[in-house]
Design an enzyme around this catalytic site. Sequence first.
Site, short mmCIF file in Angstrom:
data_model
loop_
_atom_site.label_atom_id
_atom_site.label_comp_id
_atom_site.label_asym_id
_atom_site.label_seq_id
_atom_site.Cartn_x
_atom_site.Cartn_y
_atom_site.Cartn_z
N SER A 136 0.83 -1.21 0.00
CA SER A 136 0.00 0.00 0.00
C SER A 136 0.86 1.25 0.00
CB SER A 136 -0.90 0.01 1.24
OG SER A 136 -1.53 1.27 1.36
N TYR B 110 -1.31 0.23 10.36
CA TYR B 110 -1.46 -0.41 9.06
C TYR B 110 -0.28 -0.04 8.16
CZ TYR B 110 -3.67 -1.14 4.40
OH TYR B 110 -3.97 -1.50 3.14
#
Lengths: 441, 245
Positions: B137, B150
């Site tokens: 990501s 995250y």
Amino acid sequence: MILSGWGRYPVLDAAVHAPRSFAELREDVRAAQSVIARGNGRAYGDSAINTAATIKTQHLNRMLAFDPDIGQLIAEPGVLLGDIIAAFLSRGWFLAVAPGTKFVSLGGAIAADVHGKNHHKDGSFRTCVDWVDVMDAQGAVTRCSALENPVLFDHTLGGMGLTGVITRAAIRLRPVESAWMVQTTQPAANLEAAMDLFEANPDASYSVAWIDCLATGSTKGRSLVTLGEHARLTDLPEDRARAAFDVPDNRTWAVPFDAPGFALNKVTARAFNALYYRRGSRKSGQQITNWDSFFFPLDAILHWNRIYGRKGFAQFQCVLPLAASYAGLSALLSAISKAEVGAFLAVLKRFGPQTSAFSFPMEGYTLALDFPVNARTLRLLSELDRITLDHGGRFYLAKDARMSADVFAASDKRIEAFRAERQGNGWQNSFASAQSRRLNL
Amino acid sequence: MTKSPVLILGARSDIGKATAHAFAALGHPVQLAARNADTLKADQSDMVLRHNVAVSLHEFDVLDLATHAAFVDGLPEMPDVAICVVGLMGEQSQNEQDLDAAVRVMRSNYEGPAHILAEFANRFEVRGSGTLVGVSSVAGERGRATNYVYGSAKAGFSAFLSGLRNRLAGKGVHVVTVLPGFVETKMTEGMDLPAPLTTTPDHVAQALVDAVERKVNIIYIKRTWRYIMMIIRAIPESIFKTRKI
């Protein structure tokens, strides 16, 4: 989430759910006061919007089984008709009934009981549906067919999602020898000539006419009538017959932005229609064309709804009983040309007999056209409503965005029975759309 | 000619499904791996019917490291391409207070994915061929207050992929790092995402297929993200720490 139909009018703010599994769907249905299912959002108006809870079936789009012996496909409601063609045409199967766009979901096709260019011969989508699984407000699923739970089946086909949420269906595909169509286009100088052509060709598999709604006098209702057949191998040149399912992908164009409001007016519309007719007349005769161009010419222009500008557009589609068709169509055309609004795309089609509790078609003629939304066209639409009522016609709910409850009630005697079934089966409180509320269904 | 099989780890996710469809549409048999794999039966039949390829289901839990080796050896056929789409965002606010939740996010985005791809890396290296794909990501490019738990796990995963690529470059094994920005998936449902920076699982899948075929190393799904992250990485820490980004 802001939602509207394909016509982009009206625009409503709705709570939207997009379940990814049967269990999630059941939770969403049980949790909401009332819901409506929404497939690919191709109904033109507010049929698939419930501000309290709209359930999108886009993730419930799996094909589950196919039986090649009988051509039966079992699939979830979010599968698009175009996906079915993409998967099965190369294996020799096509939709038994194909509406004007392949971007319609299976659930939507069943709920609106859509029709195609073969309605005069094969009837509506209903005729290819073996059974449907429908979820009720408690989350329980009932399978219905013409024989099993026929009341639910009758009211689900054409019931606009107002009998429950379709969770699965089995449909029959039709075998075809190729992906090509043999198409014959004939010009008709006026409405009478166009209707004569339909009446003279009851055995054509497919028939449809583009009609110039703006022509007047002796040319009123001039049309290009198109007849079609699935090409057999013997219809094709040898090189094509060898790879009968290999057709080039249709080139697609996207309308990149909203056209300004003035782009579409009576002058441009009249010029477009005149040009289209002249060009079509010159090119008349027989030709071989691919399935996509024949069935779904507008799909080649993605987002074509944007040509009507930001305010959106309204579709009008009615059907008139056979005996009153000529007089009714004639009156509708006069009103449209007199109103001098920009009407680009108008389609005339002969319907055959229809059995169902609440589906749109009846034997006769259907006229469909769209208008940009403005005060003048809304007035014209009310006048078209009245003419349709005067001639015993009725309206297509999948296209409607603005009709009044009174007009709808006057157009369709079946509404009482439909309402009674909704009450009796507990559907009325649980399954509703902005449209069903507007029309008091 | 029969095409080589493609394995999707985390096949229930929207990007996982879209990727499986994209490879199946090209004629690749696909292996779908996820927890409760038998709940993917509808997707299995769908892929078989749409694309006319073989589709198999495999039970897989990315957090259960002890089972990974057996999982790989239990596959009916060693895939040519192994794609890890597994990810878990969690709620940042919860991740700050509930450290068990934070650890779960870290393990789901880094430890588990790295562990399973390492299993494949060793086997692919011996075989001398194959492609490993990790969906990481842009959140891993720099830690931000709004999702650093995250983001840190994705940063670890991105670094792992980069190192793996370096190690295997001469061994016939290619490694692709996928850095999607905002994608309309179950993970982001209900978030107010900026439309110009948001893409769909289908677009991610197409870009991923393209990267595997052309042996691209790192892909952003929307080019804008490459420049946005370039800028975000370039902001001095003394300024960065005081801003809400």
